[in-house]
Scaffold this motif. Sequence first.
Motif, PDB file in Angstrom:
ATOM      1  N   MET A   1       0.842  -1.191   0.000  1.00 48.86           N
ATOM      2  CA  MET A   1       0.000   0.000   0.000  1.00 48.86           C
ATOM      3  C   MET A   1       0.881   1.246   0.000  1.00 48.86           C
ATOM      4  O   MET A   1       1.986   1.239   0.551  1.00 48.86           O
ATOM      5  N   SER A   2       0.387   2.296  -0.624  1.00 49.57           N
ATOM      6  CA  SER A   2       1.149   3.542  -0.673  1.00 49.57           C
ATOM      7  C   SER A   2       1.156   4.218   0.690  1.00 49.57           C
ATOM      8  O   SER A   2       0.151   4.225   1.406  1.00 49.57           O
TER       9      SER A   2
ATOM     10  N   THR B   1       1.739  -0.729  -5.118  1.00 46.43           N
ATOM     11  CA  THR B   1       2.667  -1.393  -6.025  1.00 46.43           C
ATOM     12  C   THR B   1       2.740  -2.883  -5.722  1.00 46.43           C
ATOM     13  O   THR B   1       2.277  -3.355  -4.682  1.00 46.43           O
ATOM     14  N   VAL B   2       3.350  -3.608  -6.657  1.00 45.26           N
ATOM     15  CA  VAL B   2       3.676  -5.022  -6.466  1.00 45.26           C
ATOM     16  C   VAL B   2       5.161  -5.200  -6.729  1.00 45.26           C
ATOM     17  O   VAL B   2       5.674  -4.768  -7.772  1.00 45.26           O
TER      18      VAL B   2
ATOM     19  N   VAL C   1       5.782  -2.903  -9.908  1.00 51.95           N
ATOM     20  CA  VAL C   1       4.671  -2.592 -10.812  1.00 51.95           C
ATOM     21  C   VAL C   1       3.622  -1.779 -10.060  1.00 51.95           C
ATOM     22  O   VAL C   1       3.200  -2.161  -8.961  1.00 51.95           O
ATOM     23  N   THR C   2       3.192  -0.654 -10.630  1.00 45.07           N
ATOM     24  CA  THR C   2       2.150   0.161 -10.020  1.00 45.07           C
ATOM     25  C   THR C   2       0.773  -0.434 -10.309  1.00 45.07           C
ATOM     26  O   THR C   2       0.462  -0.785 -11.448  1.00 45.07           O
ATOM     27  N   VAL C   3      -0.041  -0.547  -9.250  1.00 44.56           N
ATOM     28  CA  VAL C   3      -1.391  -1.099  -9.400  1.00 44.56           C
ATOM     29  C   VAL C   3      -2.413  -0.093  -8.883  1.00 44.56           C
ATOM     30  O   VAL C   3      -2.228   1.108  -9.052  1.00 44.56           O
ATOM     31  N   GLY C   4      -3.503  -0.562  -8.264  1.00 39.30           N
ATOM     32  CA  GLY C   4      -4.544   0.340  -7.798  1.00 39.30           C
ATOM     33  C   GLY C   4      -4.301   0.845  -6.388  1.00 39.30           C
ATOM     34  O   GLY C   4      -3.206   0.736  -5.831  1.00 39.30           O
ATOM     35  N   VAL C   5      -5.351   1.411  -5.791  1.00 38.79           N
ATOM     36  CA  VAL C   5      -5.255   2.017  -4.470  1.00 38.79           C
ATOM     37  C   VAL C   5      -5.487   0.959  -3.382  1.00 38.79           C
ATOM     38  O   VAL C   5      -6.466   0.226  -3.407  1.00 38.79           O
TER      39      VAL C   5
END
Length: 290
Positions: free
Chosen positions: A103-104, A113-114, A128-132
């Motif tokens: 989590m950000s 991110t992952v 890798v950037t993902v969702g919130v």
Amino acid sequence: MTNVSNITIGPRRKMLRAMFFGPAAVGVLTGAVGVGTSIGWADPVFDTAVESHSADTAAAMMSVSGRVPTAQVTPTVSSIDVAPAPIGVAITASGNRAYITHMSTDRFYPKGTVSVIDTVSHKVLETVTVGVAPQRIAVSEASNKAYVTNYQDDTVSVLDVGAGTVAATIDVGSHPSGVAVAPDGKRAYVTNYQDDTVSVLDVGAGTVAATIDVGSHPSGVAVAPDSRHAYVVNSEEVGTVTVIDTVKCTVSDRIEVGTNPVGVAVTPDGRQVYVSNINSSTVSVISHAD
């Protein structure tokens, strides 16, 4: 015929809900533990991914047959520095990659991110950037995809494992939490914590094939080895597991277990389902008679 037995474990401990997003991440491990098997987890407090290399330790500390452990072995543990706030973890069937959700911690850039980790070198290969507020992740080597539940924006990020990119973003229900991919690689099952449903994803089409009403606040989900049934734990009820007939996409049974169940796993032969119950300090074992 279905039978349920409860195994009493240690006393209940205060649990960390990382950043107060989503249900606490609790799981159970089932199946044979052999030489070379690794067990991993993410630590949101110290920003590390931890891997235990001792399969003998796992075998000694835990037996899914219910036998009392006869020995305890000190594990060998190494830590891998990763991005802040690691939450979910998944390892490929081949064992060569681990995927960690984060989590950000930046309120101005809320997307998570992952991290992709090489399990041999223990190096982070890519991020890798993902969702919130990503929560849990499931990897399907059959489709070469990974599925990440984004708790705060009601989506699932679909990662192309080979390319290391987000191939698609799928809208699901409110506050998606748990995710599991069927062993046959055709469908993925996402629990939507806030609206009490499960989204059934068609892996090939990249769409929601069905939405199924389950119990209150579904959290963990696991699919049987034959891909014919999915088991969903309803964490805010007085302990139930919803059984989904994956062929018909309907609820086939609801089984009472312990208090506030969260984690669920199916044994490799499909005959038993293990459920971790936070507030009753038990593990429920659902057994299917021949």
